[in-house]
Write an enzyme that holds these catalytic residues in place. Structure first.
Site, PDB file in Angstrom:
ATOM      1  N   THR A  89      19.043   1.234  44.723  1.00 35.39           N
ATOM      2  CA  THR A  89      20.411   1.488  44.670  1.00 35.39           C
ATOM      3  C   THR A  89      20.979   0.813  45.809  1.00 35.39           C
ATOM      4  O   THR A  89      20.409   0.219  46.548  1.00 35.39           O
ATOM      5  CB  THR A  89      20.870   3.059  44.695  1.00 35.39           C
ATOM      6  OG1 THR A  89      22.114   3.019  44.586  1.00 35.39           O
ATOM      7  CG2 THR A  89      20.398   3.527  45.866  1.00 35.39           C
ATOM      8  N   GLU A 143      33.370   4.972  41.642  1.00 35.73           N
ATOM      9  CA  GLU A 143      34.984   4.526  41.699  1.00 35.73           C
ATOM     10  C   GLU A 143      35.885   4.928  40.771  1.00 35.73           C
ATOM     11  O   GLU A 143      35.591   4.296  39.649  1.00 35.73           O
ATOM     12  CB  GLU A 143      34.957   3.179  42.240  1.00 35.73           C
ATOM     13  CG  GLU A 143      34.379   2.930  43.614  1.00 35.73           C
ATOM     14  CD  GLU A 143      34.338   1.458  44.019  1.00 35.73           C
ATOM     15  OE1 GLU A 143      34.100   1.040  45.284  1.00 35.73           O
ATOM     16  OE2 GLU A 143      34.352   0.579  43.314  1.00 35.73           O
TER      17      GLU A 143
END
Lengths: 405, 405
Positions: A189, A276
């Protein structure tokens, strides 16, 4: 707008692993943006890094040094040191050299990590100036502040912790992660750090980090954009009074693997929950595939479709868009008459068409939830894959039209 | 919000090809939603259809009948007749049978096309009821109304026309298209109809439609979602007093190919210009590839990146996001130090890093334009590919969160 992500859980200290946080003012004055982690002598470390060909300078250096005797991890936010060429490499080496000079360890015992805006020169002097404060702050009980110290567009810090007992000894696995956009990890990640006080031989640890990342970080996507800076590190300090794990067998290995997988999954899913603009946490499960790759192809086609993501944002049970994505996922000789699709427990499509029992009300009830499961049954074999993603909201567009990543 | 797309240009009638428009009230009363096209006896027809495995019922029927003697094309909007199983096939056949009964042609001389919401039963009675009005309306000079009649979320009708002279005879190529979302054609677009009065043998016509679609419809993307209903048809009525084109050689073939390619390109690009929520028309050109596929992989990675698309919406010259997308496009053994990236004529990245000559002002000036070219030089070989796409705006999210496609 994080979905189902609350305050940090208790993050148990890992004996032999200390963290120190400082403010270098890289992007904004006063923000915590430098984190130093110290591993006790004799620790083993393993990691996976981005497959993006344009990987950042610190990733190149970390790759070189992994496998050696690592003592410090140096992370900065606010600047990714990616797309910065030879200067970027020199700056990453210089920040490590500064930390080596202050601590007396060899330069190649330090792994650098950066995250933030791509393509700007790394303000290495600011990082150097912040190192003494970070070193002075080093302590084992500092995971929560470190989780804040590695944030960029994240709205909440992310961490998870597990403990288990083996022969009367408590073993701890604790980890933190960051990331909210440019998320389709491919080997890792944005940034993840997981430590344990178990003693683990390096080859076993490397297999463990790869396997755990494959089932967690490598199964999440927010926008399909694989970052230049992805890194996930697993550190074993060996401070627990237990024998070294030297092979992938035995009860201790099984317990450790379970705890490591759980921590990886929790901090990986936390990235999706804080995606987001996310208003939904979406599980896409594909069953009945002839192989794992075709399950993943179908799952990612669904997870990346802007049409499905906007329908999820609108809580619209628009199952036609799901069928369309399954249909273009590139599965060879797909027999659509074998395919069933479920939204939660509601069968929306049966044998490739609208299920006779399905009503719009049933679909709408599932879509109104914050956490939604889409299950696709391909009817071709026994393979399954599961990934996690978010919806696509107005807020996603606002954030990425305004933020320079 | 269409970008650089004005009123329809002059659409020259094609002798031997008539169009009739009617309102069936499929989704909204009074909207033009049924278009019948009649090909003169002796016409040849060729076409390409979606590669989506969940292709719609009318696509299955059109595929069966292509190659035979086609006399009518029957199009409805407001309902895609996709994901409708056996009932959908029966409904598509029934609408063709109704038109056959009214016109006296064989049922398999009729090709059905549908576009609109996926997964709802086709209101075939409404279509049948509208057929007499559509037939009464048939005329050669009806392209503009037909371009309106095939629209769904399109904000403007789309058409293009070319004429050339050969041995003193005027040859016409005219076409229309529709589509604004669920656009990543793969063999064709949502719907495209292009006709010429040249006489062309069917195998030559089939190669021509495939080649032209590959360079136009198959090089555009709005959201990466390949539709269930894509179809693109090329009809040659043979009414121009010229010899039949029976091979891919000679001056007439070259002239025809040029005109066909130009019309295909213009109506394909019109779909991007009218892309859902589009505020930018973006050309992505990849040069210096070792093969065509890797050029396309890089181009689509850039064109589908939500981070790049939102930066385009914000007119933000965020070149780091472009480098990141090139890096994760999956090109084997990519040497990033050979890569240059241009925004318009401005070199933003040289040899894999920020160009020394680049200033933010230069990039901002290009990004402020409505039409933006991104050029990526891979430095690996001689292959090039170009595709066209849009930005990702608040309006895209609004349209797709509200519209049931």
């Amino acid at each position: 707008m994080a979905v189902g992500l609350g305050p940090l859980p208790t993050l148990h200290p890992v004996p032999g692993f200390e963290l120190g946080i400082a403010s270098a003012g890289i992007k904004r004055v006063g923000r915590k943006d430098v984190v130093v982690m110290r591993c006790a002598e004799g620790s083993t470390i393993a990691g996976v890094t981005t497959t993006n060909a344009f990987c950042a300078a610190p990733v190149l250096i970390t790759r070189e040094r992994l496998g050696g005797a690592v003592r410090y991890l140096l992370t900065n936010t606010g600047n990714a040191n990616a797309g910065t060429g030879a200067d970027g490499l020199a700056n990453a080496r210089r920040s490590c050299a500064a930390l080596a000079a202050l601590t007396g360890v060899a330069e190649d015992a330090i792994l650098p990590f950066s995250t933030g805006v791509i393509g700007e020169p790394l303000p290495v002097e600011k990082i150097e100036a912040a190192l003494p404060a970070a070193l002075a702050d080093l302590k084992e009980d500092n995971w929560a502040l470190a989780a804040e110290g590695i944030m960029t567009t994240d709205t909440l810090p992310k961490g998870a912790s597990r403990q288990f007992q083996h022969d009367g000894v408590t073993v701890t696995v604790t980890g933190i992660s960051k990331g909210a956009g440019m998320i389709r990890p491919n080997m890792a990640t944005m940034l993840g750090y997981i430590a344990t006080d178990a003693k683990v031989a390096q080859p076993v640890l490397q297999d463990l980090v790869r396997d755990a990342a494959n089932k967690s970080f490598n199964r999440i996507t927010i926008d399909g954009d694989t970052s230049t800076n992805d890194c996930c590190m697993l550190i074993a300090t060996g401070r627990a009074a237990l024998p070294e794990v030297t092979e992938k067998a035995g009860e201790l290995y099984a317990q450790l693997k379970q705890a490591v997988f759980e921590v990886f999954m929790e901090v990986a899913q936390a990235i999706v929950r804080d995606g987001e603009g996310a208003t939904k946490f979406v599980t896409v499960q594909v069953n009945g595939g002839g192989n794992h790759q075709e399950c993943l192809d179908v799952a990612y086609a669904v997870a990346h479709s802007p049409l499905i993501k906007t329908a999820l944002f609108a809580s619209d049970p628009n199952w036609g868009r799901i069928l369309a994505a399954v249909g273009y996922a590139g599965v060879a000789n797909l027999d659509v008459s074998l395919i069933d699709v479920f939204l939660g427990d509601v069968c929306i499509a049966r044998q490739g068409g609208r299920a006779a029992t399905y009503t719009e009300e049933q679909g709408a009830a599932v879509m109104a939830r914050e956490e939604i499961a889409i299950r696709i049954e391909l009817g071709r074999g026994d393979c399954s894959e599961t990934i996690w993603t978010t919806d696509l909201s107005h807020e996603y567009v606002r954030i990425n039209a305004e933020y320079r990543s």
